[in-house]
Design a protein around this motif. Structure first.
Motif, PDB file in Angstrom:
ATOM      1  N   GLU A 291      23.030  -5.644  34.487  1.00  0.00           N
ATOM      2  CA  GLU A 291      24.187  -4.802  34.190  1.00  0.00           C
ATOM      3  C   GLU A 291      23.845  -3.363  34.561  1.00  0.00           C
ATOM      4  O   GLU A 291      22.880  -2.799  34.047  1.00  0.00           O
ATOM      5  CB  GLU A 291      24.552  -4.878  32.705  1.00  0.00           C
ATOM      6  N   LEU A 292      24.629  -2.764  35.454  1.00  0.00           N
ATOM      7  CA  LEU A 292      24.363  -1.382  35.853  1.00  0.00           C
ATOM      8  C   LEU A 292      24.587  -0.407  34.704  1.00  0.00           C
ATOM      9  O   LEU A 292      24.047   0.701  34.708  1.00  0.00           O
ATOM     10  CB  LEU A 292      25.244  -1.009  37.045  1.00  0.00           C
ATOM     11  N   SER A 293      25.345  -0.835  33.693  1.00  0.00           N
ATOM     12  CA  SER A 293      25.586   0.041  32.540  1.00  0.00           C
ATOM     13  C   SER A 293      24.303   0.351  31.783  1.00  0.00           C
ATOM     14  O   SER A 293      24.248   1.344  31.040  1.00  0.00           O
ATOM     15  CB  SER A 293      26.613  -0.599  31.597  1.00  0.00           C
ATOM     16  N   TRP A 294      23.261  -0.495  31.960  1.00  0.00           N
ATOM     17  CA  TRP A 294      21.975  -0.191  31.315  1.00  0.00           C
ATOM     18  C   TRP A 294      21.453   1.170  31.752  1.00  0.00           C
ATOM     19  O   TRP A 294      20.784   1.871  30.992  1.00  0.00           O
ATOM     20  CB  TRP A 294      20.934  -1.258  31.662  1.00  0.00           C
ATOM     21  N   MET A 295      21.768   1.550  32.980  1.00  0.00           N
ATOM     22  CA  MET A 295      21.268   2.812  33.521  1.00  0.00           C
ATOM     23  C   MET A 295      21.911   4.017  32.849  1.00  0.00           C
ATOM     24  O   MET A 295      21.433   5.145  32.996  1.00  0.00           O
ATOM     25  CB  MET A 295      21.512   2.876  35.028  1.00  0.00           C
ATOM     26  N   GLU A 296      23.014   3.788  32.120  1.00  0.00           N
ATOM     27  CA  GLU A 296      23.716   4.886  31.456  1.00  0.00           C
ATOM     28  C   GLU A 296      23.256   5.096  30.013  1.00  0.00           C
ATOM     29  O   GLU A 296      23.667   6.050  29.362  1.00  0.00           O
ATOM     30  CB  GLU A 296      25.224   4.608  31.466  1.00  0.00           C
ATOM     31  N   VAL A 297      22.395   4.217  29.517  1.00  0.00           N
ATOM     32  CA  VAL A 297      21.946   4.326  28.128  1.00  0.00           C
ATOM     33  C   VAL A 297      21.086   5.584  27.978  1.00  0.00           C
ATOM     34  O   VAL A 297      20.139   5.790  28.743  1.00  0.00           O
ATOM     35  CB  VAL A 297      21.141   3.076  27.720  1.00  0.00           C
ATOM     36  N   PRO A 298      21.403   6.444  27.029  1.00  0.00           N
ATOM     37  CA  PRO A 298      20.617   7.680  26.880  1.00  0.00           C
ATOM     38  C   PRO A 298      19.170   7.391  26.498  1.00  0.00           C
ATOM     39  O   PRO A 298      18.856   6.365  25.890  1.00  0.00           O
ATOM     40  CB  PRO A 298      21.354   8.415  25.742  1.00  0.00           C
ATOM     41  N   SER A 299      18.305   8.308  26.885  1.00  0.00           N
ATOM     42  CA  SER A 299      16.882   8.254  26.507  1.00  0.00           C
ATOM     43  C   SER A 299      16.194   6.982  26.977  1.00  0.00           C
ATOM     44  O   SER A 299      15.255   6.503  26.347  1.00  0.00           O
ATOM     45  CB  SER A 299      16.720   8.383  24.978  1.00  0.00           C
ATOM     46  N   SER A 300      16.629   6.419  28.101  1.00  0.00           N
ATOM     47  CA  SER A 300      16.096   5.125  28.527  1.00  0.00           C
ATOM     48  C   SER A 300      15.709   5.116  29.999  1.00  0.00           C
ATOM     49  O   SER A 300      16.164   5.947  30.795  1.00  0.00           O
ATOM     50  CB  SER A 300      17.118   4.015  28.270  1.00  0.00           C
ATOM     51  N   GLN A 301      14.859   4.166  30.330  1.00  0.00           N
ATOM     52  CA  GLN A 301      14.516   3.824  31.718  1.00  0.00           C
ATOM     53  C   GLN A 301      14.674   2.317  31.851  1.00  0.00           C
ATOM     54  O   GLN A 301      14.153   1.561  31.033  1.00  0.00           O
ATOM     55  CB  GLN A 301      13.069   4.191  32.048  1.00  0.00           C
ATOM     56  N   SER A 302      15.400   1.879  32.859  1.00  0.00           N
ATOM     57  CA  SER A 302      15.565   0.434  33.065  1.00  0.00           C
ATOM     58  C   SER A 302      14.797  -0.005  34.302  1.00  0.00           C
ATOM     59  O   SER A 302      14.770   0.687  35.319  1.00  0.00           O
ATOM     60  CB  SER A 302      17.041   0.058  33.197  1.00  0.00           C
ATOM     61  N   TYR A 303      14.155  -1.154  34.179  1.00  0.00           N
ATOM     62  CA  TYR A 303      13.386  -1.751  35.273  1.00  0.00           C
ATOM     63  C   TYR A 303      13.935  -3.153  35.519  1.00  0.00           C
ATOM     64  O   TYR A 303      14.048  -3.966  34.602  1.00  0.00           O
ATOM     65  CB  TYR A 303      11.903  -1.850  34.901  1.00  0.00           C
ATOM     66  N   TRP A 304      14.278  -3.430  36.758  1.00  0.00           N
ATOM     67  CA  TRP A 304      14.780  -4.747  37.155  1.00  0.00           C
ATOM     68  C   TRP A 304      13.847  -5.295  38.221  1.00  0.00           C
ATOM     69  O   TRP A 304      13.549  -4.615  39.204  1.00  0.00           O
ATOM     70  CB  TRP A 304      16.212  -4.653  37.682  1.00  0.00           C
ATOM     71  N   TYR A 305      13.371  -6.539  38.031  1.00  0.00           N
ATOM     72  CA  TYR A 305      12.304  -7.064  38.873  1.00  0.00           C
ATOM     73  C   TYR A 305      12.795  -7.723  40.156  1.00  0.00           C
ATOM     74  O   TYR A 305      11.977  -8.085  41.007  1.00  0.00           O
ATOM     75  CB  TYR A 305      11.458  -8.070  38.082  1.00  0.00           C
ATOM     76  N   GLY A 306      14.096  -7.932  40.282  1.00  0.00           N
ATOM     77  CA  GLY A 306      14.631  -8.508  41.517  1.00  0.00           C
ATOM     78  C   GLY A 306      14.399 -10.001  41.647  1.00  0.00           C
ATOM     79  O   GLY A 306      14.390 -10.533  42.768  1.00  0.00           O
ATOM     80  N   LYS A 307      14.232 -10.696  40.528  1.00  0.00           N
ATOM     81  CA  LYS A 307      14.016 -12.140  40.554  1.00  0.00           C
ATOM     82  C   LYS A 307      15.349 -12.885  40.416  1.00  0.00           C
ATOM     83  O   LYS A 307      16.337 -12.338  39.928  1.00  0.00           O
ATOM     84  CB  LYS A 307      13.099 -12.567  39.404  1.00  0.00           C
ATOM     85  N   ASP A 308      15.339 -14.153  40.805  1.00  0.00           N
ATOM     86  CA  ASP A 308      16.493 -15.005  40.534  1.00  0.00           C
ATOM     87  C   ASP A 308      16.623 -15.199  39.031  1.00  0.00           C
ATOM     88  O   ASP A 308      15.624 -15.380  38.327  1.00  0.00           O
ATOM     89  CB  ASP A 308      16.330 -16.369  41.213  1.00  0.00           C
ATOM     90  N   VAL A 309      17.862 -15.155  38.543  1.00  0.00           N
ATOM     91  CA  VAL A 309      18.101 -15.281  37.109  1.00  0.00           C
ATOM     92  C   VAL A 309      17.985 -16.739  36.688  1.00  0.00           C
ATOM     93  O   VAL A 309      18.657 -17.613  37.242  1.00  0.00           O
ATOM     94  CB  VAL A 309      19.490 -14.730  36.737  1.00  0.00           C
ATOM     95  N   ARG A 310      17.095 -16.986  35.715  1.00  0.00           N
ATOM     96  CA  ARG A 310      16.940 -18.317  35.134  1.00  0.00           C
ATOM     97  C   ARG A 310      16.745 -18.178  33.628  1.00  0.00           C
ATOM     98  O   ARG A 310      16.165 -17.183  33.175  1.00  0.00           O
ATOM     99  CB  ARG A 310      15.729 -19.058  35.735  1.00  0.00           C
TER     100      ARG A 310
END
Length: 357
Positions: A291-310
């Motif tokens: 969810e791109l909205s994770w990037m809008e959460v204040p005081s946060s850093q989001s990391y996405w690993y680029g894996k297939d979702v399982r």
């Protein structure tokens, strides 16, 4: 500066590569099944993002290099029989255990270890995999495929799960991050909270234990020690001779992340005590769509690993950090609305722990 080759090219290797840029290091993660043998110079360094690897041309090539760090320790830690033996030899608290031999019977295990006994594969098994419970009141027997392949542990009635991440350089200097409180669900790490003032009095004990382990192996780099807290004692559950999921919060919450610290140590750069910045919470993203909205959460850093979702797969994590606890709590309340309902228990746990700090 030497090139640092990483055996394994998953998310930990990627985050090591990211941490290398401020150090002017070239980090190259290598897939174990790659068909290309890298040209490794004598002064280059080989490290790992995993303590086990398949037997391939690439892994044989990497592990035979002069610069392969900690070559002697992986066999001791990757095999739970040798890991437990090492802890016992060092006099470090761990759950009472026995080897599961070809003729081991459940009755004998219960007689020695109690009514509830956990079988663990000697090799492999992570995130809740490679485990099997034996319950005396259910008349369970040791499955045939566990004979000669595992260890048996006594069930520990622990208060909570803590981990310590530390680093050691070639001269024996050591630094440590604060103890981290962890929540697991079905063996998978869901969330971490650090630092916690209420467990700070256990920090010297934890550092002494991990120091003894690293010094005994002449270990260089970052190592993680997962523990059960039982009253005022710590009991080692697992060791990881590498950067670790429970140390991801250090990316936002310390002046030197665990990834940079590992690279400093293995490459001979100075290591230093990591100054902690405010309150940190790490939320693992397990089996969820991005969810791109994770990037809008204040005081946060989001990391996405680029894996297939399982289902059950670690796909990313979110670090939340702020000097003020209320700001962390606000970010968590925002994030709660953006994750599936099965995360409610995770957020409830984090909220409870933040109120206890």
């Amino acid at each position: 500066m030497p090139t640092v080759w990483v055996l394994g090219a998953g998310q930990l290797g990627a985050m090591l590569k990211q941490a290398a840029y401020p150090l002017a290091l070239d980090v190259v993660p290598i897939e174990p099944d790659s068909e290309h043998l890298p040209d490794i110079a004598d002064h280059d360094i080989v490290t790992v993002e995993r303590e086990q690897w398949p037997d391939t041309a690439v892994t044989r090539h990497l592990s035979s290099q002069v610069g392969f760090m900690n070559a002697d320790i992986f066999g001791k830690i990757a095999d739970r029989f040798h890991q437990k033996t090492m802890l016992d030899t060092l006099g470090i608290n761990t759950a009472p255990w026995r080897s599961v031999e070809l003729d081991t019977k459940a009755e004998a295990l219960h007689a020695e270890l109690g009514p509830d006994v956990l079988l663990k594969r000697r090799e492999g098994g992570y995130d809740g995999k490679g485990q099997y419970w034996l319950y005396e009141d259910q008349g369970d027997e040791v499955p045939s495929d566990w004979q000669g392949t595992g260890i048996a542990e006594k069930k520990i009635p622990f208060n909570e799960e803590l981990s310590l991440v530390g680093a050691r350089d070639k001269d024996g200097n050591k630094v440590f991050y604060p103890l981290t409180l962890n929540l697991h669900s079905n063996g998978i790490l869901m969330a971490s909270v650090a630092p916690l003032a209420r467990v700070a009095h256990l920090q010297p004990m934890a550092e002494s234990m991990l120091s003894k382990i690293m010094d005994s192996a002449n270990y260089i780099g970052v190592m993680a020690m997962e523990c059960f807290r039982v009253g005022e004692q710590l009991i080692v559950n697992e060791l990881a001779p590498r950067v670790h999921n429970s140390g991801h919060w250090t990316q936002a919450g310390a002046c030197v992340s665990q990834f940079e610290m590992h690279l400093r140590a293995v490459s001979g750069l100075p290591i230093k005590a990591p100054e902690v910045r405010g309150q940190s919470v790490m939320i693992n993203l397990i089996g969820v769509e991005r969810e791109l909205s994770w990037m809008e959460v204040p005081s946060s850093q989001s990391y996405w690993y680029g894996k297939d979702v399982r289902p059950g797969r670690k796909l990313g994590h979110i670090n939340i950090n702020h000097p003020q606890k209320k700001a962390v709590q606000l970010a968590l309340s925002t994030l709660r609305k953006q994750l599936p309902d099965n995360y409610n228990d995770v957020f409830d746990w984090v909220d409870k722990e933040l109120k206890r700090i």
